[in-house]
Design an enzyme around this catalytic site. Structure first.
Site, mmCIF file in Angstrom:
data_model
loop_
_atom_site.group_PDB
_atom_site.id
_atom_site.type_symbol
_atom_site.label_atom_id
_atom_site.label_comp_id
_atom_site.label_asym_id
_atom_site.label_seq_id
_atom_site.Cartn_x
_atom_site.Cartn_y
_atom_site.Cartn_z
ATOM 1 N N LYS A 32 22.871 64.343 -20.314
ATOM 2 C CA LYS A 32 22.014 64.151 -21.482
ATOM 3 C C LYS A 32 20.619 64.712 -21.212
ATOM 4 O O LYS A 32 20.244 64.954 -20.059
ATOM 5 C CB LYS A 32 21.917 62.663 -21.825
ATOM 6 C CG LYS A 32 21.281 61.814 -20.740
ATOM 7 C CD LYS A 32 21.304 60.345 -21.102
ATOM 8 C CE LYS A 32 20.654 59.504 -19.994
ATOM 9 N NZ LYS A 32 20.668 58.070 -20.299
ATOM 10 N N TYR A 240 -9.602 63.042 -19.252
ATOM 11 C CA TYR A 240 -9.864 62.585 -20.602
ATOM 12 C C TYR A 240 -10.200 61.094 -20.601
ATOM 13 O O TYR A 240 -9.545 60.295 -19.929
ATOM 14 C CB TYR A 240 -8.645 62.815 -21.497
ATOM 15 C CG TYR A 240 -8.420 64.258 -21.880
ATOM 16 C CD1 TYR A 240 -9.375 64.927 -22.642
ATOM 17 C CD2 TYR A 240 -7.275 64.930 -21.498
ATOM 18 C CE1 TYR A 240 -9.173 66.252 -23.005
ATOM 19 C CE2 TYR A 240 -7.059 66.254 -21.864
ATOM 20 C CZ TYR A 240 -8.022 66.917 -22.623
ATOM 21 O OH TYR A 240 -7.826 68.221 -22.984
#
Length: 260
Positions: A32, A240
């Site tokens: 997956k 940030y």
């Protein structure tokens, strides 16, 4: 600014064989999410070439993509049946892992393929509860019955045995149908936690606590170019939101690896 992801398909093959030695029946592979980000086409072809013929994906779109790569493989879809997916499942010869009666009802008209059944024995996610009856599935060819262990990464957790006992009570009503229990960690717990079909996922790629096993190799490595090295004093803020504050003078390298 290019990062480089290196994938060792030889290590992947070694890991698959290591898991296979622990499984008394057959061993499939979970591929997956683009084979956990490592490239489903190359990964699945490598596994198929060494004898893996059963693959598990999460959603129908992944199954359709994999079918183009492996025309002859058995491909099961964990999400089962969702609205509008029946035609795609049939066209790509995919096996839905049916999770509830709502999904089963979507197959009532015109379905001619196999199904798998997912039983929730304690993880509280997808799957039928314990009250199902074999007669509910008389109209279908059942490929296998699955369950998923919630605490397999803790070998001593009592829920592991509890789930196996619940699963055994259910599967007693489905004699002769192959079972699949063990994910990467479950396989390492021993034969009673595996079923007839092992389905290692992230352990195939070398991650998880299974990577502590001496037979499991790391498959992927990530590297990048150092673009800049800078010295910062104590109290300097970085990132940030100034999310990091230096507690002492530090040397910081910026690596071109995260873009896009």
């Amino acid at each position: 600014m290019r990062g480089r992801l290196q994938v060792d398909l030889g290590a992947l093959a070694t890991n698959f064989r290591a898991y296979s030695t622990l499984v008394q029946g057959s061993t499939g592979a979970v591929v997956k999410a683009n084979a956990y980000g490592l490239g489903v086409e190359r990964v699945s072809n490598a596994l198929f070439s060494i004898g893996c013929d059963t693959f598990f994906v999460a959603i129908v779109e992944e199954g359709k993509q994999l079918r183009k790569v492996l025309p002859e493989a058995r491909i099961l879809v964990f999400e089962g049946v969702v609205p509008g997916s029946v035609d795609d499942l049939m066209a790509a010869n995919l096996i839905p892992v049916v999770n509830n009666f709502n999904q089963l009802s979507m197959l009532e008209t015109g379905w001619s393929g196999s199904i798998a059944i997912h039983m929730d024995t304690g993880i509280g996610r997808l799957g039928f509860g314990p009250g199902i009856n074999r007669r509910d599935f008389d109209a279908y060819t059942i490929e296998m019955i699955l369950t998923h262990l919630a605490c397999a990464d803790d070998p001593n957790h009592p829920q592991n045995k509890d789930q196996i006992e619940r699963f055994q009570k259910i599967t007693n009503n489905f004699p002769g149908i192959p079972t699949s229990i063990g994910n990467s960690e479950g396989i390492l717990l021993g034969p009673e936690f595996i079923g007839n079909i092992g389905r290692p996922g992230i352990g195939l790629y070398g991650r998880g606590s299974s990577s502590d096993d001496s037979d499991i190799m790391e498959v992927a490595s990530l590297s990048g170019m150092v673009l800049q090295v800078e010295h910062y004093g104590s109290g300097a803020s970085l990132g940030y939101g100034s999310s990091y504050i230096a507690e002492k003078p530090i040397k910081v390298a910026t690596v071109g690896i995260g873009y896009a």
